[in-house]
Design a protein around this motif. Structure first.
Motif, PDB file in Angstrom:
ATOM      1  N   LEU A  72     -13.963 -59.887   1.155  1.00 31.68           N
ATOM      2  CA  LEU A  72     -12.905 -58.999   0.662  1.00 31.68           C
ATOM      3  C   LEU A  72     -13.259 -57.547   0.971  1.00 31.68           C
ATOM      4  O   LEU A  72     -12.374 -56.720   1.208  1.00 31.68           O
ATOM      5  CB  LEU A  72     -12.719 -59.188  -0.849  1.00 31.68           C
ATOM      6  CG  LEU A  72     -12.165 -60.539  -1.287  1.00 31.68           C
ATOM      7  CD1 LEU A  72     -12.142 -60.644  -2.809  1.00 31.68           C
ATOM      8  CD2 LEU A  72     -10.765 -60.749  -0.722  1.00 31.68           C
ATOM      9  N   ASN A  73     -14.553 -57.224   0.935  1.00 29.49           N
ATOM     10  CA  ASN A  73     -15.075 -55.949   1.394  1.00 29.49           C
ATOM     11  C   ASN A  73     -16.135 -56.225   2.453  1.00 29.49           C
ATOM     12  O   ASN A  73     -16.719 -57.314   2.487  1.00 29.49           O
ATOM     13  CB  ASN A  73     -15.683 -55.144   0.240  1.00 29.49           C
ATOM     14  CG  ASN A  73     -14.642 -54.692  -0.764  1.00 29.49           C
ATOM     15  OD1 ASN A  73     -13.482 -54.443  -0.404  1.00 29.49           O
ATOM     16  ND2 ASN A  73     -15.031 -54.571  -2.022  1.00 29.49           N
ATOM     17  N   LEU A  74     -16.366 -55.257   3.309  1.00 27.23           N
ATOM     18  CA  LEU A  74     -17.366 -55.406   4.361  1.00 27.23           C
ATOM     19  C   LEU A  74     -18.455 -54.358   4.184  1.00 27.23           C
ATOM     20  O   LEU A  74     -18.170 -53.228   3.772  1.00 27.23           O
ATOM     21  CB  LEU A  74     -16.713 -55.249   5.740  1.00 27.23           C
ATOM     22  CG  LEU A  74     -15.592 -56.241   6.067  1.00 27.23           C
ATOM     23  CD1 LEU A  74     -14.984 -55.925   7.425  1.00 27.23           C
ATOM     24  CD2 LEU A  74     -16.101 -57.680   6.033  1.00 27.23           C
ATOM     25  N   PRO A  75     -19.702 -54.692   4.486  1.00 24.92           N
ATOM     26  CA  PRO A  75     -20.794 -53.727   4.288  1.00 24.92           C
ATOM     27  C   PRO A  75     -20.668 -52.533   5.228  1.00 24.92           C
ATOM     28  O   PRO A  75     -20.223 -52.673   6.373  1.00 24.92           O
ATOM     29  CB  PRO A  75     -22.048 -54.549   4.586  1.00 24.92           C
ATOM     30  CG  PRO A  75     -21.588 -55.696   5.416  1.00 24.92           C
ATOM     31  CD  PRO A  75     -20.186 -55.991   4.987  1.00 24.92           C
ATOM     32  N   ASP A  76     -21.059 -51.356   4.739  1.00 20.22           N
ATOM     33  CA  ASP A  76     -21.122 -50.174   5.599  1.00 20.22           C
ATOM     34  C   ASP A  76     -22.341 -50.232   6.502  1.00 20.22           C
ATOM     35  O   ASP A  76     -22.315 -49.739   7.634  1.00 20.22           O
ATOM     36  CB  ASP A  76     -21.173 -48.911   4.731  1.00 20.22           C
ATOM     37  CG  ASP A  76     -19.901 -48.718   3.923  1.00 20.22           C
ATOM     38  OD1 ASP A  76     -18.822 -48.683   4.531  1.00 20.22           O
ATOM     39  OD2 ASP A  76     -19.991 -48.620   2.687  1.00 20.22           O
ATOM     40  N   GLU A  77     -23.398 -50.827   5.990  1.00 16.87           N
ATOM     41  CA  GLU A  77     -24.605 -51.050   6.786  1.00 16.87           C
ATOM     42  C   GLU A  77     -25.185 -52.405   6.399  1.00 16.87           C
ATOM     43  O   GLU A  77     -24.920 -52.918   5.311  1.00 16.87           O
ATOM     44  CB  GLU A  77     -25.659 -49.955   6.509  1.00 16.87           C
ATOM     45  CG  GLU A  77     -25.230 -48.546   6.861  1.00 16.87           C
ATOM     46  CD  GLU A  77     -26.283 -47.527   6.481  1.00 16.87           C
ATOM     47  OE1 GLU A  77     -27.482 -47.891   6.416  1.00 16.87           O
ATOM     48  OE2 GLU A  77     -25.910 -46.368   6.228  1.00 16.87           O
ATOM     49  N   GLY A  78     -26.000 -52.978   7.286  1.00 20.87           N
ATOM     50  CA  GLY A  78     -26.616 -54.265   6.999  1.00 20.87           C
ATOM     51  C   GLY A  78     -25.664 -55.417   7.255  1.00 20.87           C
ATOM     52  O   GLY A  78     -24.543 -55.244   7.753  1.00 20.87           O
TER      53      GLY A  78
END
Length: 295
Positions: free
Chosen positions: A62-68
């Motif tokens: 539903l959300n995606l990581p900004d990093e990693g």
């Protein structure tokens, strides 16, 4: 084998004004890494703002990581080609069941997910029949969800996810709006799914009693796994973590009522074991102490 692998994940909430200018950025997860074994029952604990729900929404894409990276069954959630498979693998159940019940009849709601996945009609019927019976919804099959109790609605929401045959179910404080009876119904249902069907359960909760029967507890704070003064992470079995009463309190968390009582009795000088979790264990410990004194 791990079903969830989070590696050095950073996730930020960005607030914009009416002209889409950035006015504030808040970091929800900071260099967060975690592995969850397939088939396990994991409770994620932490006070409001610790990052629990942010982690849950990253698992489902539903959300995606900004990093990693977040891998679900080996699939990177950032890859658009993976997102449908990720959501088939990891189902989400939210705090308010009304937010994810979409049909006017219980059995239609249970069938909604498999229909969207393109499952053949005959198999949908088989899945709906099986799931409704498994989750104790047979008496409500043809009723409107609006006429159900909170616990029955939540079981309906869970049934809709189970009918999609996920490998993992993430439950984000699913009992927060329920009374004790409804809470017990929901917990019984998810424990059965874990034990009998091998579905991985990730339960996010602030009720310590709900964590007693988990395989593993993880305490989160400030977007990462909390640690004690020596740097040891608050990550382990319920019995391991609930012996660390003072440490949990430092992180604004309580322990189960029975554990708290046993902890206070031990501090008063009673020779009883650490990490008592249930009423039965406490009674047995007190009986053993009485018998020892009378011997």
């Amino acid at each position: 084998m791990n079903i969830i692998e989070a590696a050095r994940v950073v996730y930020k909430y960005t607030l914009h004004d009416e002209e889409d200018n950035v006015i504030e950025t808040q970091t929800a997860l900071s260099n967060f890494s975690l592995e969850i074994e397939k088939g396990s029952f994991v409770c994620v604990l932490g006070h409001n703002g610790s990052g629990k729900s942010s982690f849950a929404k990253l698992i489902n894409g539903l959300n995606l990581p900004d990093e990693g990276t977040i891998l679900v069954s080996g699939r990177d959630t950032r890859d658009e080609d993976n997102i449908l498979k990720v959501r088939e693998s990891a189902g989400m159940v939210f705090q308010n069941p009304d937010n994810q019940i979409v049909a006017n009849i219980v059995e239609e709601d249970v069938a909604f997910g498999p229909e969207n996945m393109g499952v053949p009609s005959e198999e949908i019927i088989e899945r709906v029949d099986s799931v409704i019976e498994k989750l104790g919804l047979s008496a409500f099959r043809y009723k409107s969800p609006n006429r159900l109790s909170g616990g029955q609605k939540q079981r309906t929401a869970i049934a809709g996810i189970v009918a999609m045959k996920p490998q993992c179910i993430v439950l984000d404080e699913p009992t927060a709006m329920l009374d004790p009876s409804g809470r017990k119904d929901v917990l019984d249902a998810v424990h059965e799914l874990n034990k009998k069907d091998g579905i991985t359960i990730i339960l996010i909760t602030h009720y310590m009693e709900e964590a007693i029967d988990a395989d593993r507890l993880i305490v989160m704070e400030k977007g990462n796994i909390a640690a004690d003064a020596s740097g040891r992470p608050l990550d382990g079995t319920p019995r391991e973590l609930f012996t660390r009463v003072d440490e949990l309190k430092k992180h604004s968390l309580s322990v189960p009522v029975i554990t708290e009582l046993a902890f206070r009795l031990k501090n008063k000088g009673l020779d009883i074991p650490e990490g008592i979790l249930t009423r039965k264990e406490l009674v047995e410990a007190l009986k053993a102490l009485r018998d020892k004194e009378n011997a």
